[in-house]
Design a protein around this motif. Structure first.
Motif, PDB file in Angstrom:
ATOM      1  N   VAL A   2      21.908 -91.261  24.773  1.00  0.00           N
ATOM      2  CA  VAL A   2      22.299 -92.610  24.378  1.00  0.00           C
ATOM      3  C   VAL A   2      21.497 -93.552  25.258  1.00  0.00           C
ATOM      4  CG1 VAL A   2      24.177 -94.262  24.093  1.00  0.00           C
ATOM      5  CG2 VAL A   2      24.613 -91.803  23.775  1.00  0.00           C
ATOM      6  N   ARG A   3      20.581 -94.282  24.617  1.00  0.00           N
ATOM      7  CA  ARG A   3      19.620 -95.117  25.325  1.00  0.00           C
ATOM      8  C   ARG A   3      19.895 -96.591  25.052  1.00  0.00           C
ATOM      9  NH1 ARG A   3      14.037 -94.292  22.850  1.00  0.00           N
ATOM     10  NH2 ARG A   3      14.754 -95.859  21.382  1.00  0.00           N
ATOM     11  N   VAL A   4      19.709 -97.411  26.093  1.00  0.00           N
ATOM     12  CA  VAL A   4      19.735 -98.872  25.976  1.00  0.00           C
ATOM     13  C   VAL A   4      18.343 -99.346  26.336  1.00  0.00           C
ATOM     14  CG1 VAL A   4      20.734-101.002  26.867  1.00  0.00           C
ATOM     15  CG2 VAL A   4      22.160 -98.965  26.630  1.00  0.00           C
TER      16      VAL A   4
ATOM     17  N   ASP B  50      11.546-109.580  23.514  1.00  0.00           N
ATOM     18  CA  ASP B  50      12.718-110.452  23.386  1.00  0.00           C
ATOM     19  C   ASP B  50      13.807-109.842  22.508  1.00  0.00           C
ATOM     20  OD1 ASP B  50      11.405-110.605  20.989  1.00  0.00           O
ATOM     21  OD2 ASP B  50      11.402-112.799  20.881  1.00  0.00           O
ATOM     22  N   LYS B  51      13.786-108.518  22.323  1.00  0.00           N
ATOM     23  CA  LYS B  51      14.800-107.823  21.530  1.00  0.00           C
ATOM     24  C   LYS B  51      15.421-106.704  22.358  1.00  0.00           C
ATOM     25  CE  LYS B  51      12.656-108.751  17.097  1.00  0.00           C
ATOM     26  NZ  LYS B  51      13.475-108.982  15.945  1.00  0.00           N
ATOM     27  N   ALA B  52      16.567-106.200  21.871  1.00  0.00           N
ATOM     28  CA  ALA B  52      17.237-105.105  22.568  1.00  0.00           C
ATOM     29  C   ALA B  52      17.878-104.167  21.543  1.00  0.00           C
ATOM     30  CB  ALA B  52      18.290-105.644  23.514  1.00  0.00           C
ATOM     31  N   PHE B  53      18.032-102.898  21.954  1.00  0.00           N
ATOM     32  CA  PHE B  53      18.522-101.869  21.039  1.00  0.00           C
ATOM     33  C   PHE B  53      19.379-100.853  21.779  1.00  0.00           C
ATOM     34  CE2 PHE B  53      14.391-103.402  19.783  1.00  0.00           C
ATOM     35  CZ  PHE B  53      14.547-103.685  18.431  1.00  0.00           C
ATOM     36  N   ILE B  54      20.294-100.248  21.045  1.00  0.00           N
ATOM     37  CA  ILE B  54      20.996 -99.066  21.522  1.00  0.00           C
ATOM     38  C   ILE B  54      20.616 -97.947  20.551  1.00  0.00           C
ATOM     39  CG2 ILE B  54      23.149 -99.599  20.288  1.00  0.00           C
ATOM     40  CD1 ILE B  54      24.543 -98.323  22.863  1.00  0.00           C
ATOM     41  N   THR B  55      20.277 -96.781  21.102  1.00  0.00           N
ATOM     42  CA  THR B  55      19.773 -95.671  20.302  1.00  0.00           C
ATOM     43  C   THR B  55      20.487 -94.385  20.698  1.00  0.00           C
ATOM     44  OG1 THR B  55      17.598 -96.731  20.303  1.00  0.00           O
ATOM     45  CG2 THR B  55      17.678 -94.429  19.616  1.00  0.00           C
ATOM     46  N   ILE B  56      20.852 -93.614  19.682  1.00  0.00           N
ATOM     47  CA  ILE B  56      21.428 -92.284  19.906  1.00  0.00           C
ATOM     48  C   ILE B  56      20.476 -91.273  19.280  1.00  0.00           C
ATOM     49  CG2 ILE B  56      23.376 -90.747  19.469  1.00  0.00           C
ATOM     50  CD1 ILE B  56      25.098 -93.334  19.181  1.00  0.00           C
ATOM     51  N   LYS B  57      20.101 -90.264  20.074  1.00  0.00           N
ATOM     52  CA  LYS B  57      19.216 -89.205  19.579  1.00  0.00           C
ATOM     53  C   LYS B  57      19.897 -87.859  19.779  1.00  0.00           C
ATOM     54  CE  LYS B  57      14.804 -91.515  20.411  1.00  0.00           C
ATOM     55  NZ  LYS B  57      13.390 -91.264  20.670  1.00  0.00           N
ATOM     56  N   GLY B  58      19.745 -86.998  18.776  1.00  0.00           N
ATOM     57  CA  GLY B  58      20.271 -85.633  18.873  1.00  0.00           C
ATOM     58  C   GLY B  58      19.265 -84.728  19.547  1.00  0.00           C
TER      59      GLY B  58
ATOM     60  N   ASN C  13      21.266-106.023  28.804  1.00  0.00           N
ATOM     61  CA  ASN C  13      21.087-106.151  30.260  1.00  0.00           C
ATOM     62  C   ASN C  13      22.347-105.737  31.014  1.00  0.00           C
ATOM     63  OD1 ASN C  13      18.378-106.945  30.295  1.00  0.00           O
ATOM     64  ND2 ASN C  13      18.924-109.062  29.867  1.00  0.00           N
ATOM     65  N   LYS C  14      23.532-106.039  30.464  1.00  0.00           N
ATOM     66  CA  LYS C  14      24.787-105.608  31.093  1.00  0.00           C
ATOM     67  C   LYS C  14      24.937-104.087  30.995  1.00  0.00           C
ATOM     68  CE  LYS C  14      27.094-109.985  30.293  1.00  0.00           C
ATOM     69  NZ  LYS C  14      27.948-110.731  29.374  1.00  0.00           N
ATOM     70  N   LEU C  15      24.579-103.522  29.827  1.00  0.00           N
ATOM     71  CA  LEU C  15      24.660-102.062  29.658  1.00  0.00           C
ATOM     72  C   LEU C  15      23.676-101.335  30.574  1.00  0.00           C
ATOM     73  CD1 LEU C  15      25.100-101.770  25.789  1.00  0.00           C
ATOM     74  CD2 LEU C  15      26.791-101.166  27.543  1.00  0.00           C
ATOM     75  N   LEU C  16      22.503-101.917  30.820  1.00  0.00           N
ATOM     76  CA  LEU C  16      21.524-101.294  31.718  1.00  0.00           C
ATOM     77  C   LEU C  16      22.107-101.098  33.117  1.00  0.00           C
ATOM     78  CD1 LEU C  16      18.195-102.996  30.607  1.00  0.00           C
ATOM     79  CD2 LEU C  16      18.679-100.542  30.593  1.00  0.00           C
TER      80      LEU C  16
ATOM     81  N   PRO D 185      22.371-107.783  21.122  1.00  0.00           N
ATOM     82  CA  PRO D 185      21.919-108.951  21.892  1.00  0.00           C
ATOM     83  C   PRO D 185      21.335-108.537  23.253  1.00  0.00           C
ATOM     84  CG  PRO D 185      24.107-109.333  20.962  1.00  0.00           C
ATOM     85  CD  PRO D 185      23.787-107.881  20.749  1.00  0.00           C
ATOM     86  N   VAL D 186      20.274-109.227  23.679  1.00  0.00           N
ATOM     87  CA  VAL D 186      19.590-108.906  24.938  1.00  0.00           C
ATOM     88  C   VAL D 186      20.540-109.005  26.126  1.00  0.00           C
ATOM     89  CG1 VAL D 186      17.737-109.612  26.508  1.00  0.00           C
ATOM     90  CG2 VAL D 186      17.317-109.535  24.051  1.00  0.00           C
TER      91      VAL D 186
END
Length: 156
Positions: A38-40, A45-53, A75-78, A70-71
């Motif tokens: 699970v990546r943040v 100027d964009k942000a994403f959360i990604t899940i990879k198997g 930043n909080k999740l990082l 939202p960016v």
């Protein structure tokens, strides 16, 4: 969605002259276990959360789900991520019908430059530019989730 990609080391910086895009990326992992990462990520100027198997036997294919967030939330999740945030610049280069994403790493992964190409099938043919080196698709050390735990500068 299934992601099919191949990964290569890069032998020179001539790709920079060919790049049509360049963005700074910072990414961390809320989970880096091989079965599910699970990546943040912030990318420009964009942000994403990604899940990879987990990857298949060839290392080329795996499930991937991604959503833009939202960016400020990214930043909080990082701040909650596991140790070892990845810092890199991504260059995009069009070669034939494909786009190579070339990542130049900083910090604890300084000196590492890796190119990835996404494909429609594992046996799809593609042009290989002269700066493309050894294939490392099935070498887990080059997964970003592993680079965050065991950085490139520690390999020597």
């Amino acid at each position: 969605m299934i992601e099919i990609e191949r990964k290569f080391l890069v032998t020179s910086d001539t790709y920079k002259k060919e790049a049509f895009s360049q963005k700074r990326i910072k990414q961390g992992y809320l989970s880096s276990v091989p079965e599910r990462t699970v990546r943040v990520r912030t990318k420009g100027d964009k942000a994403f959360i990604t899940i990879k198997g987990a990857s298949n036997e060839t290392g080329m294919s795996r499930f991937e789900w991604e959503k833009e967030i939202p960016v400020d939330e990214a930043n909080k999740l990082l701040l909650l991520c596991e140790k070892g945030v990845i810092d890199k610049t991504r260059f995009e280069v069009k070669i034939g019908n494909h786009i190579y994403e070339i990542d130049e790493f900083y910090g604890e992964n300084k000196g590492l430059v890796v190119a990835e190409i996404e494909l429609h099938s594992e046996d799809e043919t593609f042009e290989k530019p002269n700066w493309l080196g050894k294939e490392v698709t099935n070498d887990n050390r080059y997964y970003n989730s592993n680079l965050s735990i065991n950085p490139f500068t520690n390999w020597r």
